[in-house]
Design an enzyme around this catalytic site. Structure first.
Site, mmCIF file in Angstrom:
data_model
loop_
_atom_site.group_PDB
_atom_site.id
_atom_site.type_symbol
_atom_site.label_atom_id
_atom_site.label_comp_id
_atom_site.label_asym_id
_atom_site.label_seq_id
_atom_site.Cartn_x
_atom_site.Cartn_y
_atom_site.Cartn_z
ATOM 1 C CB CYS A 1 -2.057 21.778 5.537
ATOM 2 S SG CYS A 1 -0.611 21.595 4.469
ATOM 3 C CG ASN B 1 -5.527 24.467 3.820
ATOM 4 O OD1 ASN B 1 -5.033 23.668 3.034
ATOM 5 N ND2 ASN B 1 -6.830 24.653 3.930
ATOM 6 C CD GLU C 1 0.563 23.640 -3.299
ATOM 7 O OE1 GLU C 1 1.759 23.957 -3.124
ATOM 8 O OE2 GLU C 1 0.005 22.722 -2.677
ATOM 9 N NE ARG D 1 4.755 20.131 4.407
ATOM 10 C CZ ARG D 1 5.999 19.915 4.017
ATOM 11 N NH1 ARG D 1 6.810 19.248 4.817
ATOM 12 N NH2 ARG D 1 6.439 20.366 2.858
ATOM 13 C CG LEU D 2 -1.524 16.349 1.363
ATOM 14 C CD1 LEU D 2 -1.456 14.866 1.702
ATOM 15 C CD2 LEU D 2 -2.816 16.656 0.608
ATOM 16 C CB VAL E 1 1.912 19.437 -2.236
ATOM 17 C CG1 VAL E 1 1.845 19.674 -3.740
ATOM 18 C CG2 VAL E 1 0.659 18.704 -1.757
#
Length: 616
Positions: free
Chosen positions: A2, A81, A83, A54-55, A57
């Site tokens: 993100c 941002n 993971e 936002r991306l 996932v």
């Protein structure tokens, strides 16, 4: 992945003019639209304005940001941002402490980890991350960045306001922050780049939160603390135990990073590092009755023009099919057209807000855009060479004899293009030496090491905080400009911490490069792939690229309004248009020879055209 951004000033109450601040922070986020093309969000409260692109996932439906949770009547809000790869362990721990979760996202787990553990939360995280959390109980904002800077985080002061963002362009969208370059910034551009001094954003007043740090912004100002650093200690494990431990750590790191609720793939060059990542990915996917998708990259006409060198002993083209057949991956071979290497120089500059690795960046952003058509997440073998000692300079006597960064011994080619008066003012040699000595002073010393081992540890440290940081930054910017999340399993801090202290006698046993990793891959990879000599990220060998960048530079020189001519000597630039170059002598790293240097100059000119920075 993100994009995050926002600003903080606890002397203000932004709720009194909420529409204005929503618009301002929205405009900041809009500059990073490709980092998060799926959703947008803003959050405004007294003294804080957060935004998020936002991306999606993990848990696409419920993981929206900024995310707010209320505990004991206090609000906690996160824009994040990254993971987390230990989400489930953290979730179980927090559930034992009475927390209840309403989403499957790592965002909620991260937020509650901070709520429960405060600033100690950073040490519990395994992942790639940059985030900001508003803590209404302590009336502060907690900003944090992962251990190796895989995810970016910049900030700047504007009066009493602290402005932050994933990318520099987001800061420039805040009223009052404008691009400017002083001597330090110009020295970074002409002397150190495409690497960059940690903590520096190159532009005047733009700072970077260094990897392994957190920053607290409160009513009394800013506090920055280091929560992670490499520690040198004696390695007591036997050789066999060392190989076993590395194997377990590598396998576990890759396995953890396969989690995704969206399509996932792996980059596969046929070299040791990407092959290990793809092999483990394929093995684990097969357990779920799925096939791993893989991608390889090459350049138009490289089959005709490739010439082996000490840096690039052979081509990937013969090795990739062996891996694909052996593991049964669903494979796609991407070929970059020649015109992309020049046409995308501008795109790559904008993606990074700074010049980078020229056609290497241009091709990477092209490849990532192609991958993004079918996948949202990809795994890469990046960073293995810095950690396991794979680069030639870990063995090169010159690296042990020179007090210099081993990927760039000589600044002459950089200095020679400058106007004499600019060259004198900048003193690139002095700046370079200063940055080098500062870095050497940070190296964690192990008492009792020989002079050779002490120097090798210095070289290793320089590689991690400079060279690896540059490659990770490049990977993030080019991939995120395509809306693609790229994960780097070799940067798992557990693995890096362990390998850091493995002695060279094991790492390079029998004079085999990256011996420990090769031994750890026994039984996983085909033997010929496991023993393959190192070959870096591919580049074009087509002479048409050299002709194309020379033509572009010729146009820049011929145009008296070209901004680069205010700093560079036109006659010296013209000499770059004459004759041919030795592709085996890079001016930076392993790949950037003189055609890439010309590409870098073109990117510098784009920087001055697009960002129009004031020269101070």
């Amino acid at each position: 992945m993100c994009g995050i951004c926002g600003y903080i000033n606890f002397r203000e109450d932004y709720t009194k003019n909420k529409p204005l601040h929503q618009k301002t922070v929205h405009e900041m986020a809009k500059t990073m639209r490709m980092r998060g093309p799926d959703e947008w969000g803003e959050y405004i409260d007294r003294g804080i304005a957060f935004a998020h692109t936002r991306l999606s996932v993990i848990d696409p439906e419920k993981g929206k940001q900024p995310m707010r949770r209320c505990v004991s009547d206090y609000d906690f809000v996160i824009t994040y941002n990254g993971e987390l790869y230990n989400t489930e362990e953290l979730r179980r721990d927090l559930e034992l402490h009475g927390y209840h979760f309403t989403t499957g996202s790592d965002t909620e787990v991260l937020l509650y980890t901070y709520i429960h553990y405060g600033e100690e939360c950073a040490q519990r995280l395994n992942g790639i991350f940059a985030f900001a959390i508003y803590d209404s109980m302590r009336r502060q904002v907690f900003l944090c960045r992962d251990r190796f800077g895989i995810k970016p985080l910049f900030y700047a002061g504007c009066g009493d306001t602290i402005v932050f963002g994933s990318e520099i362009k987001a800061l420039f969208a805040y009223p009052g922050i404008e691009p400017a370059l002083d001597r330090e910034g110009l020295c970074e551009l002409f002397g150190m780049s495409p690497a960059r001094t940690q903590g520096r954003g190159v532009y005047k007043g733009i700072c970077e939160l260094r990897p392994g740090r957190f920053m607290i912004v409160g009513r009394r100002g800013i506090k920055i603390r280091k929560y992670y650093e490499l520690k040198s200690r004696p390695h007591t494990d036997s050789y066999d135990k060392t190989i076993q431990t590395v194997r377990e750590l590598v396998y576990d790191s890759i396995k953890r990073q396969l989690v995704s609720d969206v399509p996932l793939a792996a980059f596969l060059s046929g070299g040791l590092d990407s092959s290990i990542v793809s092999a483990v990915g394929a093995i684990e996917m097969k357990k779920k009755n799925k096939r791993l998708c893989t991608y390889s990259f090459d350049y138009e006409d490289n089959d005709r023009y490739f010439k082996p060198s000490s840096f690039q002993p052979d081509s990937d083209s013969e090795w990739v099919p062996k891996m694909v057949e052996f593991f049964g991956t669903e494979h796609t071979r991407l070929v970059c057209p020649n015109y992309i290497l020049t046409n995308y120089l501008r795109d790559a500059l904008v993606a990074k807000d700074l010049p980078g690795m020229a056609d290497c960046d241009a091709s990477l952003i092209y490849y990532c855009r192609q991958v993004k058509k079918h996948h949202t997440v990809a795994l890469s073998g990046e960073a293995s060479d810095e950690i396991f000692g794979g680069y030639p300079w870990f063995r090169d006597p010159k690296a042990f004899e020179s007090r210099a960064f081993p990927w760039c011994y000589d600044l002459d080619v950089r200095k020679n293009i400058l106007l004499p008066e600019v060259r004198d003012i900048l003193d690139l040699d002095g700046y370079y030496a200063q940055r080098y000595e500062e870095s050497i002073c940070e190296v964690p010393v192990l008492e009792g090491e020989s002079a050779e081992e002490k120097r090798r540890r210095e070289i290793s440290y320089l590689n991690i905080i400079w060279f690896m940081s540059n490659l990770l930054d490049r990977k993030d910017r080019m991939s995120m400009a395509a809306g693609l999340e790229v994960r780097v399993p070799f940067c798992d801090h557990r693995l890096v911490d362990y390998v850091w202290n493995i002695p060279w006698s094991m790492k390079n046993k029998n004079n085999v490069s990256k011996n420990v990793l090769r031994e750890a891959a026994a039984g996983i990879l085909p033997e010929d792939v496991r023993q393959r000599k190192k070959s870096p990220y591919p580049k074009t060998h087509n002479p048409e690229y050299e002709k194309a960048v020379k033509a572009m530079l010729g146009e820049i020189i011929a145009d008296p309004s070209s901004p680069i001519l205010a700093l560079c000597d036109k006659k010296r630039l013209k000499t770059l248009l004459d004759g041919s170059f030795d592709y085996s002598k890079p001016f930076f790293g392993q790949l950037m020879a003189m055609p890439q240097f010309i590409g870098y100059i073109i990117q510098l000119n784009y920087l001055f055209e697009i960002y129009n920075p004031r020269i101070l």
